[in-house]
Write a protein that holds these residues in place. Structure first.
Motif, PDB file in Angstrom:
ATOM      1  N   THR A  28       0.884   4.543   2.982  1.00  0.00           N
ATOM      2  CA  THR A  28       0.150   3.865   4.052  1.00  0.00           C
ATOM      3  C   THR A  28      -0.251   4.886   5.106  1.00  0.00           C
ATOM      4  N   THR A  65      -3.013   2.641   0.790  1.00  0.00           N
ATOM      5  CA  THR A  65      -3.607   1.694   1.725  1.00  0.00           C
ATOM      6  C   THR A  65      -3.598   2.281   3.135  1.00  0.00           C
ATOM      7  N   GLY A  66      -4.163   1.538   4.085  1.00  0.00           N
ATOM      8  CA  GLY A  66      -4.191   1.965   5.481  1.00  0.00           C
ATOM      9  C   GLY A  66      -3.699   0.854   6.388  1.00  0.00           C
ATOM     10  N   PHE A  71      -8.940   1.357   6.030  1.00  0.00           N
ATOM     11  CA  PHE A  71      -8.370   2.235   5.007  1.00  0.00           C
ATOM     12  C   PHE A  71      -8.235   3.655   5.555  1.00  0.00           C
ATOM     13  N   CYS A  72      -9.361   4.334   5.787  1.00  0.00           N
ATOM     14  CA  CYS A  72      -9.319   5.704   6.292  1.00  0.00           C
ATOM     15  C   CYS A  72     -10.709   6.083   6.784  1.00  0.00           C
ATOM     16  N   SER A 115      -6.027   1.819  -5.038  1.00  0.00           N
ATOM     17  CA  SER A 115      -6.365   1.758  -3.615  1.00  0.00           C
ATOM     18  C   SER A 115      -6.617   0.319  -3.194  1.00  0.00           C
ATOM     19  N   ILE A 117      -8.347  -1.487  -0.180  1.00  0.00           N
ATOM     20  CA  ILE A 117      -9.290  -1.014   0.827  1.00  0.00           C
ATOM     21  C   ILE A 117      -9.739  -2.141   1.740  1.00  0.00           C
ATOM     22  N   GLU A 118      -9.516  -1.941   3.025  1.00  0.00           N
ATOM     23  CA  GLU A 118     -10.008  -2.852   4.062  1.00  0.00           C
ATOM     24  C   GLU A 118     -10.883  -2.064   5.020  1.00  0.00           C
ATOM     25  N   CYS A 121     -13.809   2.797   5.204  1.00  0.00           N
ATOM     26  CA  CYS A 121     -13.369   3.699   4.134  1.00  0.00           C
ATOM     27  C   CYS A 121     -14.440   4.776   4.050  1.00  0.00           C
ATOM     28  N   ALA A 129     -10.419   6.842  -2.357  1.00  0.00           N
ATOM     29  CA  ALA A 129     -10.698   5.595  -3.069  1.00  0.00           C
ATOM     30  C   ALA A 129     -11.395   5.872  -4.386  1.00  0.00           C
ATOM     31  N   ARG A 135      -9.526   0.098  -7.854  1.00  0.00           N
ATOM     32  CA  ARG A 135      -9.877  -0.102  -6.450  1.00  0.00           C
ATOM     33  C   ARG A 135     -10.069  -1.588  -6.190  1.00  0.00           C
ATOM     34  N   ALA A 141     -14.728  -4.607   3.562  1.00  0.00           N
ATOM     35  CA  ALA A 141     -14.661  -3.185   3.248  1.00  0.00           C
ATOM     36  C   ALA A 141     -16.051  -2.558   3.259  1.00  0.00           C
TER      37      ALA A 141
END
Length: 272
Positions: A28, A65-66, A71-72, A115, A117-118, A121, A129, A135, A141
């Motif tokens: 995370t 995940t983030g 996500f990132c 991954s 992803i929210e 990203c 990802a 994914r 996202a």
């Protein structure tokens, strides 16, 4: 294995959170106030984590995940982008090779990487990802390869090799030239996402747990063949897969599957 768990236990990881739930390792990214950007240190620690996973017999799959609904957001503008403008060419090459080494470590570890992803990203996050094996996305996202927007080429960390394979040359070219965001609906229609659901993390965890309970040696072989056959001709690929399957046919899981089928029950895989 105890050393692996201790070093990368959630309280021990310095630049992200790491925990193991059952047979699933969970990474995370945890800087939600900045949408979870990467730094020089987090790149390096992530690289070492994925390199170490080849020795982690108790971790069968990994979920990335983030925190905080994103996500990132890619490389931290102040902690990475700014310092890069002042580096010499040897220093720049050391950095770009390190980022590539993270991708290599993700591809070379035997565990499937999933991954979840929210939200945002972007940049290096979009590459993490992309190079995951599966994914899953939430409806909000947005995936963006932003490199041209900061004056860089879209060919970062293997993007030009992998993205066309996933979504096609024309679509990849558009995203890499323009830096625009790919929506969740586009990503699903184009084959980038395996599914779009909310909340997304439970979906990814369920998929990871299902893989972790399966024939994990065979999963590792599948991942290896998917990676190695990129540069193989068809005849070579067929021979590679013949050898891979023959090896898998010597495993305990293959025998267990046959015995379960003969007994009309569900097989219980042990990963050997």
């Amino acid at each position: 294995m105890k050393q692996f768990r201790t070093r990368f236990a959630g309280h021990a990881a310095k630049h992200f959170q790491w925990r193991v739930e059952g047979k699933v390792g969970v990474v995370t990214l945890n800087r939600p106030e900045r949408k979870n950007p990467l730094t020089f240190d987090s790149y390096a620690e992530l690289r070492e984590l994925f390199r170490s996973l080849q020795y982690a017999e108790d971790v069968k799959t990994v979920v990335f995940t983030g925190a905080g609904g994103n996500f990132c957001s890619g490389g931290d503008v102040h902690e990475i982008i700014g310092p890069l403008t002042k580096m010499s060419m040897p220093e720049l090459m050391e950095f770009t090779r390190m980022t590539g080494d993270l991708i290599k470590a993700m591809r070379n570890c035997p565990q499937p990487v999933i991954s979840a992803i929210e939200g945002v990203c972007a940049g290096a996050g979009a590459l993490i990802a992309l190079f995951s094996d599966l994914r899953y996305a939430s409806p909000d996202a947005k995936v963006a390869y932003l490199f041209t927007r900061v004056g860089l080429a879209g060919c970062d960390m293997g993007a030009c090799a992998m993205l066309p394979r996933v979504i096609g040359q024309g679509r990849a070219s558009e995203l890499l030239y323009t830096g625009r965001s790919m929506s969740a609906d586009e990503g699903l229609a184009w084959g980038f996402f395996n599914a779009v659901k909310a909340p997304v993390l439970p979906v990814a965890m369920e998929a990871a747990a299902a893989l972790a309970s399966g024939p994990t040696f065979a999963h590792a072989m599948t991942k290896k063949m998917l990676h190695q056959e990129w540069n193989a001709g068809l005849d070579e690929a067929i021979e590679m897969e013949a050898q891979a399957q023959a090896i898998c046919m010597q495993t305990g899981d293959f025998r267990r599957a046959y015995e379960a089928f003969a007994a009309k029950r569900k097989p219980v895989f042990e990963g050997d």
